[in-house]
Design a protein around this motif. Structure first.
Motif, PDB file in Angstrom:
ATOM      1  N   ASP A   1      24.975   6.533  16.592  1.00  0.00           N
ATOM      2  CA  ASP A   1      26.960   6.191  17.136  1.00  0.00           C
ATOM      3  C   ASP A   1      27.103   8.239  17.298  1.00  0.00           C
ATOM      4  OD1 ASP A   1      29.661   5.966  17.284  1.00  0.00           O
ATOM      5  OD2 ASP A   1      29.401   4.254  16.422  1.00  0.00           O
ATOM      6  N   THR A   2      28.367   8.851  16.702  1.00  0.00           N
ATOM      7  CA  THR A   2      28.346   9.714  16.680  1.00  0.00           C
ATOM      8  C   THR A   2      27.462  10.519  15.572  1.00  0.00           C
ATOM      9  OG1 THR A   2      30.148   9.353  14.944  1.00  0.00           O
ATOM     10  CG2 THR A   2      31.107   9.073  17.425  1.00  0.00           C
ATOM     11  N   LEU A   3      28.217  12.516  15.754  1.00  0.00           N
ATOM     12  CA  LEU A   3      26.909  12.337  14.241  1.00  0.00           C
ATOM     13  C   LEU A   3      27.562  12.132  13.198  1.00  0.00           C
ATOM     14  CD1 LEU A   3      25.005  14.849  13.553  1.00  0.00           C
ATOM     15  CD2 LEU A   3      26.232  16.743  14.232  1.00  0.00           C
ATOM     16  N   ASP A   4      28.830  12.663  12.898  1.00  0.00           N
ATOM     17  CA  ASP A   4      29.184  12.485  12.245  1.00  0.00           C
ATOM     18  C   ASP A   4      29.222  10.718  10.951  1.00  0.00           C
ATOM     19  OD1 ASP A   4      31.328  14.326  11.868  1.00  0.00           O
ATOM     20  OD2 ASP A   4      33.011  14.202  12.915  1.00  0.00           O
ATOM     21  N   TYR A   5      29.286   9.784  11.955  1.00  0.00           N
ATOM     22  CA  TYR A   5      28.939   8.519  11.009  1.00  0.00           C
ATOM     23  C   TYR A   5      27.277   8.877  10.854  1.00  0.00           C
ATOM     24  CZ  TYR A   5      27.493   3.925  10.904  1.00  0.00           C
ATOM     25  OH  TYR A   5      27.528   2.840  10.306  1.00  0.00           O
ATOM     26  N   THR A   6      26.426   9.677  11.320  1.00  0.00           N
ATOM     27  CA  THR A   6      25.005   9.236  10.531  1.00  0.00           C
ATOM     28  C   THR A   6      25.394  10.284   9.218  1.00  0.00           C
ATOM     29  OG1 THR A   6      24.178   9.425  13.178  1.00  0.00           O
ATOM     30  CG2 THR A   6      22.613  10.615  11.717  1.00  0.00           C
ATOM     31  N   LEU A   7      26.293  11.355   9.275  1.00  0.00           N
ATOM     32  CA  LEU A   7      25.959  12.238   8.156  1.00  0.00           C
ATOM     33  C   LEU A   7      26.396  11.494   7.419  1.00  0.00           C
ATOM     34  CD1 LEU A   7      26.371  15.815  10.066  1.00  0.00           C
ATOM     35  CD2 LEU A   7      24.289  14.687  10.151  1.00  0.00           C
ATOM     36  N   GLU A   8      28.035  10.677   7.513  1.00  0.00           N
ATOM     37  CA  GLU A   8      27.850  10.105   6.331  1.00  0.00           C
ATOM     38  C   GLU A   8      26.796   9.236   5.954  1.00  0.00           C
ATOM     39  OE1 GLU A   8      31.684   7.900   7.909  1.00  0.00           O
ATOM     40  OE2 GLU A   8      32.020   9.602   7.910  1.00  0.00           O
ATOM     41  N   GLN A   9      26.196   8.664   6.973  1.00  0.00           N
ATOM     42  CA  GLN A   9      25.436   7.520   5.762  1.00  0.00           C
ATOM     43  C   GLN A   9      24.158   8.343   4.971  1.00  0.00           C
ATOM     44  OE1 GLN A   9      23.895   4.780   8.806  1.00  0.00           O
ATOM     45  NE2 GLN A   9      25.060   6.164  10.180  1.00  0.00           N
ATOM     46  N   VAL A  10      23.627   9.631   5.680  1.00  0.00           N
ATOM     47  CA  VAL A  10      22.480  10.802   4.757  1.00  0.00           C
ATOM     48  C   VAL A  10      23.434  10.778   3.736  1.00  0.00           C
ATOM     49  CG1 VAL A  10      21.560  12.102   4.733  1.00  0.00           C
ATOM     50  CG2 VAL A  10      22.211  11.278   7.220  1.00  0.00           C
ATOM     51  N   ASP A  11      24.982  11.558   4.014  1.00  0.00           N
ATOM     52  CA  ASP A  11      25.591  11.499   2.383  1.00  0.00           C
ATOM     53  C   ASP A  11      25.165  10.684   1.564  1.00  0.00           C
ATOM     54  OD1 ASP A  11      25.839  14.613   3.892  1.00  0.00           O
ATOM     55  OD2 ASP A  11      27.296  13.819   3.577  1.00  0.00           O
ATOM     56  N   ALA A  12      25.502   9.737   2.242  1.00  0.00           N
ATOM     57  CA  ALA A  12      25.348   8.300   0.855  1.00  0.00           C
ATOM     58  C   ALA A  12      24.435   8.119   0.159  1.00  0.00           C
ATOM     59  CB  ALA A  12      26.495   7.163   1.709  1.00  0.00           C
ATOM     60  N   LEU A  13      23.162   7.589   1.282  1.00  0.00           N
ATOM     61  CA  LEU A  13      22.012   7.282   0.490  1.00  0.00           C
ATOM     62  C   LEU A  13      22.217   8.945  -0.339  1.00  0.00           C
ATOM     63  CD1 LEU A  13      19.788   5.843   0.835  1.00  0.00           C
ATOM     64  CD2 LEU A  13      18.447   7.484   2.895  1.00  0.00           C
ATOM     65  N   TRP A  14      22.083   9.687  -0.315  1.00  0.00           N
ATOM     66  CA  TRP A  14      21.526  10.977  -0.938  1.00  0.00           C
ATOM     67  C   TRP A  14      21.826  10.889  -2.042  1.00  0.00           C
ATOM     68  CZ3 TRP A  14      17.781  14.849  -1.484  1.00  0.00           C
ATOM     69  CH2 TRP A  14      18.441  15.356  -2.115  1.00  0.00           C
ATOM     70  N   SER A  15      23.424  10.176  -2.640  1.00  0.00           N
ATOM     71  CA  SER A  15      23.927  10.387  -3.585  1.00  0.00           C
ATOM     72  C   SER A  15      22.856   8.630  -4.413  1.00  0.00           C
ATOM     73  CB  SER A  15      25.613   9.598  -3.212  1.00  0.00           C
ATOM     74  OG  SER A  15      25.723  10.923  -3.243  1.00  0.00           O
ATOM     75  N   ARG A  16      22.675   8.239  -3.813  1.00  0.00           N
ATOM     76  CA  ARG A  16      22.231   6.572  -4.715  1.00  0.00           C
ATOM     77  C   ARG A  16      20.931   7.447  -4.732  1.00  0.00           C
ATOM     78  NH1 ARG A  16      22.130   2.423   0.098  1.00  0.00           N
ATOM     79  NH2 ARG A  16      21.106   1.163  -1.133  1.00  0.00           N
ATOM     80  N   LEU A  17      19.647   8.479  -4.020  1.00  0.00           N
ATOM     81  CA  LEU A  17      18.612   8.847  -4.552  1.00  0.00           C
ATOM     82  C   LEU A  17      18.933   9.292  -5.306  1.00  0.00           C
ATOM     83  CD1 LEU A  17      17.177   9.412  -1.205  1.00  0.00           C
ATOM     84  CD2 LEU A  17      16.678   7.505  -2.021  1.00  0.00           C
ATOM     85  N   ARG A  18      19.849   9.980  -5.466  1.00  0.00           N
ATOM     86  CA  ARG A  18      19.441  11.373  -6.578  1.00  0.00           C
ATOM     87  C   ARG A  18      20.340  10.537  -7.997  1.00  0.00           C
ATOM     88  NH1 ARG A  18      17.344  15.488  -6.833  1.00  0.00           N
ATOM     89  NH2 ARG A  18      18.244  15.892  -8.693  1.00  0.00           N
TER      90      ARG A  18
END
Length: 204
Positions: free
Chosen positions: A182-199
């Motif tokens: 999808d959009t770049l923004d949507y991709t980055l939002e998913q990465v940010d959310a996953l990073w929070s879970r990983l941390r």
């Protein structure tokens, strides 16, 4: 924590890796390591020359990547022979980088950006990683990106896609999936959310 990040060609994996780096991950790029292990003077380059002959070495004593690409994309057996030389060297060098990152910061999140995870780990064996993150995109989208954005002709683009593991094979080993279709923004939002879970799951 050691994370494997994988995805097919033109999936957007590099964008995801860059975002992880911006968020604080230590990113080890398997493609960069693969280039380093075939530099002049490296044992892997000598073995490639022995296996494939002098035509794959250029006048400067470096690997002729264009010639090598011609050989391996046209011949699955040649690709397998090359992989048997390069993949172990990449794995050894990468593990040394993982260890150095952990020594520098025991709480680091190390992201291994590795497009050929299934090939390099042997049938999808991923035991050494705490998580596997797959960047997923439909083949039609990847084909469009290769043709329209990278300038490949359609036949070459299809060959490159089919020379890698299938999307189903990658998804079968995924702990987390990033939809980059999808959009770049949507991709980055998913990465940010996953990073929070990983941390949250990483001890201080």
């Amino acid at each position: 924590m050691l994370i494997a990040l994988t995805g097919g060609i033109a999936s957007g994996k590099s964008t995801v890796a860059q975002r992880f780096s911006e968020l604080g991950a230590v990113v080890v790029d398997a493609d960069r390591v693969a280039r380093e292990v075939v530099e002049p003077g490296e044992p892997a380059l000598a073995r490639i020359a022995e296996e494939f002959g002098p035509s794959v070495i250029d006048s400067d004593g470096r690997l002729d990547r264009a010639r090598m690409a011609e050989l391996i994309f046209a011949d699955p057996d040649a690709r397998e022979r090359l992989n048997r030389i390069v993949h172990p060297a990449v794995g050894e060098r990468s593990r040394a980088l993982f260890a150095a990152a952990q020594e520098a910061d025991p709480s680091a999140v190390v992201v291994y950006d590795v497009p050929l995870l299934i090939d390099q780990q042997g049938n999808g064996r991923t035991d050494e990683f705490d998580r596997v993150v797959v960047v997923a995109v439909d083949d039609d989208v990847r084909l469009h990106r290769l043709v329209e954005l990278r300038g490949l002709d359609e036949d070459e683009a299809r060959r490159r896609i089919t020379s890698q593991a299938t999307e189903a094979q990658r998804l079968a080993i995924a702990d987390h999936v990033i939809d980059a279709g999808d959009t770049l923004d949507y991709t980055l939002e998913q990465v940010d959310a996953l990073w929070s879970r990983l941390r949250e799951s990483t001890p201080d």
